[in-house]
Write a protein that holds these residues in place. Structure first.
Motif, PDB file in Angstrom:
ATOM      1  N   SER A 110      22.464  68.082  35.702  1.00  0.00           N
ATOM      2  CA  SER A 110      22.506  68.610  37.070  1.00  0.00           C
ATOM      3  C   SER A 110      23.034  67.574  38.054  1.00  0.00           C
ATOM      4  O   SER A 110      23.694  67.917  39.039  1.00  0.00           O
ATOM      5  CB  SER A 110      21.109  69.066  37.499  1.00  0.00           C
ATOM      6  N   LEU A 111      22.759  66.290  37.804  1.00  0.00           N
ATOM      7  CA  LEU A 111      23.170  65.239  38.738  1.00  0.00           C
ATOM      8  C   LEU A 111      24.683  65.092  38.835  1.00  0.00           C
ATOM      9  O   LEU A 111      25.194  64.530  39.806  1.00  0.00           O
ATOM     10  CB  LEU A 111      22.554  63.904  38.317  1.00  0.00           C
ATOM     11  N   ARG A 112      25.408  65.581  37.828  1.00  0.00           N
ATOM     12  CA  ARG A 112      26.868  65.446  37.846  1.00  0.00           C
ATOM     13  C   ARG A 112      27.505  66.283  38.951  1.00  0.00           C
ATOM     14  O   ARG A 112      28.614  65.977  39.389  1.00  0.00           O
ATOM     15  CB  ARG A 112      27.445  65.872  36.499  1.00  0.00           C
ATOM     16  N   TYR A 113      26.837  67.336  39.357  1.00  0.00           N
ATOM     17  CA  TYR A 113      27.466  68.286  40.273  1.00  0.00           C
ATOM     18  C   TYR A 113      26.725  68.416  41.604  1.00  0.00           C
ATOM     19  O   TYR A 113      26.875  69.406  42.301  1.00  0.00           O
ATOM     20  CB  TYR A 113      27.543  69.676  39.605  1.00  0.00           C
ATOM     21  N   THR A 114      25.926  67.424  41.952  1.00  0.00           N
ATOM     22  CA  THR A 114      25.148  67.535  43.182  1.00  0.00           C
ATOM     23  C   THR A 114      25.492  66.407  44.145  1.00  0.00           C
ATOM     24  O   THR A 114      25.869  65.307  43.731  1.00  0.00           O
ATOM     25  CB  THR A 114      23.633  67.515  42.891  1.00  0.00           C
ATOM     26  N   ALA A 115      25.345  66.713  45.423  1.00  0.00           N
ATOM     27  CA  ALA A 115      25.518  65.696  46.459  1.00  0.00           C
ATOM     28  C   ALA A 115      24.163  65.196  46.970  1.00  0.00           C
ATOM     29  O   ALA A 115      24.113  64.372  47.890  1.00  0.00           O
ATOM     30  CB  ALA A 115      26.326  66.263  47.624  1.00  0.00           C
TER      31      ALA A 115
END
Length: 630
Positions: free
Chosen positions: A381-386
């Motif tokens: 999930s961290l790959r696609y979050t700001a």
């Protein structure tokens, strides 16, 4: 004035550009400035990985098997025309290729090593020898570039003994370029050597690989990286902290070039001094003490303090993804330490403290499994979050509220005890029945009716099949074309099929056997429903069975699973539901319409099989049928 030449101007720095401007405007010269002043702006510093690039086979770290093989090939004159170097980045592939190019052309070899002193070696080191051509396939990946190589490869070397082509990142070549290279690799001139280097060998066509000698460069061990970095710093007389080098060696993930790049950064950040704090800042890693504190808080279900720890990590500028990676690695170390402490001592380069040892005794492996699963989900999930802080906070709340595993384990123990009790009760019952049978045999013939009344027939155990469902829609078509010959064929190759599976797949299939088969399908029965469920849900296992059957038996039939306790009922239901169809086939058979001879007439009171019995014999064989007259 001459059109070409060298003009020496002794002028102050502040007047240099005025003079150059006059020369350029007046004569249209192209002027090159050679600044010989000590205060000039020429960049003289080179990165560590460039300065300390290996120049001999012995200097390549962690690849002793490959370097020894290459040296022996040079000494014995068993030089191949093409080599393929594969492996992760920064493990020495290109360096080995350049050293090999020097060694095959050096006339003053020292135990298979280039001398690095002769004219040829120096020219290769400087990159000025025209017979050693280094090509970057990432930017020269077209057909035209490879055709140019193919056209020039026929010319003899100008200065060296061998013309060596080093093609880096060869997997970037297009399909057409690979095809253009193929013929040259197949029949190259005698004085040409190709060295192909890549980090992704799976993208290279098999036709190329088969025409090369393949060497797999492995990741370099942290101990070897640590030793090399310590040697370099001692040669440069730079102070360093052992813990800092261990941290860098682990962060490099098996790449020597990555390790030297991180070390370079740490030196610049610390003003030519490598400290543990500087290494933490450069790598973005979290200290082991902080990780230990966080895991302790997770085990104690202390959500509040765990959230404070996470916020402290973020306030220090640490990357959220890096924190999750470090935490996953920390949990992995705990799990390994519980199994074999020596493994973790080697991986962590002796950085295991007493808190870590105490923590490994407090946490169970089941808890670690659950935490790692949650970490994997968050990492994706961290790959696609700001907003990584939100995900870390959610992760913390989640893993501090995991279900109490003690209750689960207690319930499991009770369930296991109940199951063991049932098994023991059934075993005792079977033993009792066997004793009664032995007594009846010894007592001789008796009243069969009274014996049958005394004998208590145990009820069959109905095993639950859980969520797995028997696929009758797939079973019936196989039974419709099933023959005993097909079943015999699969039974013969079944042991070979089991040997072709992996250990985990074989563990699931060891209680299975084929019970019916047609030319394009096979029905496999499982003795225990739990293994039937596992096989039914494992798509990879089904693919492995079908692929291996295709390789062993030359056919890829459809494989359907059934529980052993349900198979007799499935078989009986099929015969009953297709009874009319089986009779119809018997009536439409031309042989059945002929007038039977005296020997072929069927006596109503005889035991000759009926059509449905014949079909059952064809499907399952006589040895497993129990025929009873209604």
């Amino acid at each position: 004035m001459p059109k070409t030449g060298l003009i020496w101007l002794a002028i102050p720095d502040d007047s240099a550009y005025n003079c150059l401007s006059i020369l350029t405007t007046a004569y249209g010269f192209i002027v090159r400035v050679i600044n010989d002043s000590k205060g000039g702006s020429e960049m003289s510093y080179q990165a560590l990985y460039r300065v300390w690039r290996p120049q001999r086979f012995d200097e390549i770290v962690g690849q002793s098997i490959i370097t020894q093989t290459l040296k022996n090939a040079i000494l014995t004159k068993q030089i191949s025309h093409a080599y393929l170097f594969t492996g992760p980045r920064g493990t020495g592939k290109t360096s080995a290729a350049k050293i090999f190019a020097k060694a095959v052309n050096c006339h003053y070899l020292e135990d298979g090593e280039p001398c690095n002193k002769c004219e040829t070696c120096r020219a290769i080191n400087e990159g000025s020898l025209s017979d050693v051509i280094e090509i970057d396939a990432a930017s020269n990946n077209g057909v035209e570039e490879i055709r140019d190589i193919r056209d020039k490869v026929k010319y003899a070397p100008t200065k060296a003994d061998y013309k060596v082509y080093i093609i880096d990142e060869v997997h970037m070549l297009s399909t057409g370029a690979f095809n253009a290279l193929l013929k040259t690799l197949e029949e190259p001139p005698a004085n040409v050597i190709f060295i192909l280097a890549t980090t992704e060998p799976h993208k290279i066509p098999a036709t190329i690989i088969s025409r090369t000698q393949k060497f797999d460069f492995k990741r370099i061990r942290p101990e070897d990286i640590l030793e090399r970095m310590a040697y370099i710093l001692k040669q440069k007389n730079i102070e360093y902290d052992d813990k800092a080098l261990k941290l860098i060696a682990k962060a490099a993930e098996g790449g020597m070039r990555d390790a030297l790049s991180i070390l370079d950064q740490a030196m610049s950040y610390g003003d030519d001094k490598v400290t543990y704090e500087n290494a933490l800042q450069v790598t973005g890693s979290v200290t082991n003490e902080l990780l230990t504190t966080y895991v302790e808080q997770v085990i104690k279900k202390d959500t509040k303090n765990a959230l404070i720890t996470v916020q402290k990590v973020l306030d220090n500028g640490k990357d959220a993804s890096r924190f999750v990676e470090d935490l996953t690695s920390y949990c992995q170390d705990i799990l390994l330490y519980q199994q074999d402490p020596q493994i973790v001592e080697q991986l962590e380069l002796g950085m295991v403290d007493d808190k870590f040892k105490a923590l490994s005794d407090q946490i169970s492996d089941e808890e670690i499994y659950q935490i790692i699963n949650e970490l994997n989900e968050i990492a994706n999930s961290l790959r696609y979050t700001a907003h990584p802080d939100v995900y870390l906070q959610v992760l913390t709340v989640k893993i501090t509220h995991l279900k109490q595993l003690e209750d689960v384990s207690t319930t499991t123990s009770v369930d296991n005890a109940d199951e063991n009790g049932k098994i023991k009760m059934l075993t005792d019952k079977v033993n009792e029945l066997q004793r009664e049978i032995e007594q009846l045999k010894k007592s001789g013939p008796a009243d069969e009716a009274s014996q049958s009344q005394q004998m208590v027939k145990p009820k069959p155990i109905e095993a639950k099949s859980g969520n797995a469902r028997v696929e009758l829609a797939k079973i019936y078509p196989i039974l419709g074309r099933a023959t005993r010959q097909s079943l015999n064929e699969f039974q013969e190759v079944w042991p070979d099929l089991m040997n072709a599976l992996s250990v985990t797949q074989r563990a699931v299939m060891h209680v299975s056997k084929p019970v019916a088969a047609s030319p394009d399908g096979v029905i496999v029965s499982f003795e225990y429903p739990i293994f039937f469920q596992k096989a039914q849900a494992n798509r990879e296992l089904c693919d492995a069975l079908e692929n291996n059957l295709d390789r062993i038996a030359g056919k890829a039939p459809k494989i359907v699973f059934v529980p052993d306790n349900q198979w007799p009922k499935i078989r009986k239901d099929y015969l009953a539901s297709h009874k009319d169809e089986l009779k119809g086939k018997q009536n439409t058979d031309p042989k059945s319409q002929e007038t039977p001879t005296e020997d072929e007439k069927i006596d109503p009171d005889s035991n000759d099989p009926k059509p449905i019995v014949k079909k059952a014999e064809e499907l399952f064989g006589k040895d497993i049928l129990d025929i009873k007259n209604d």
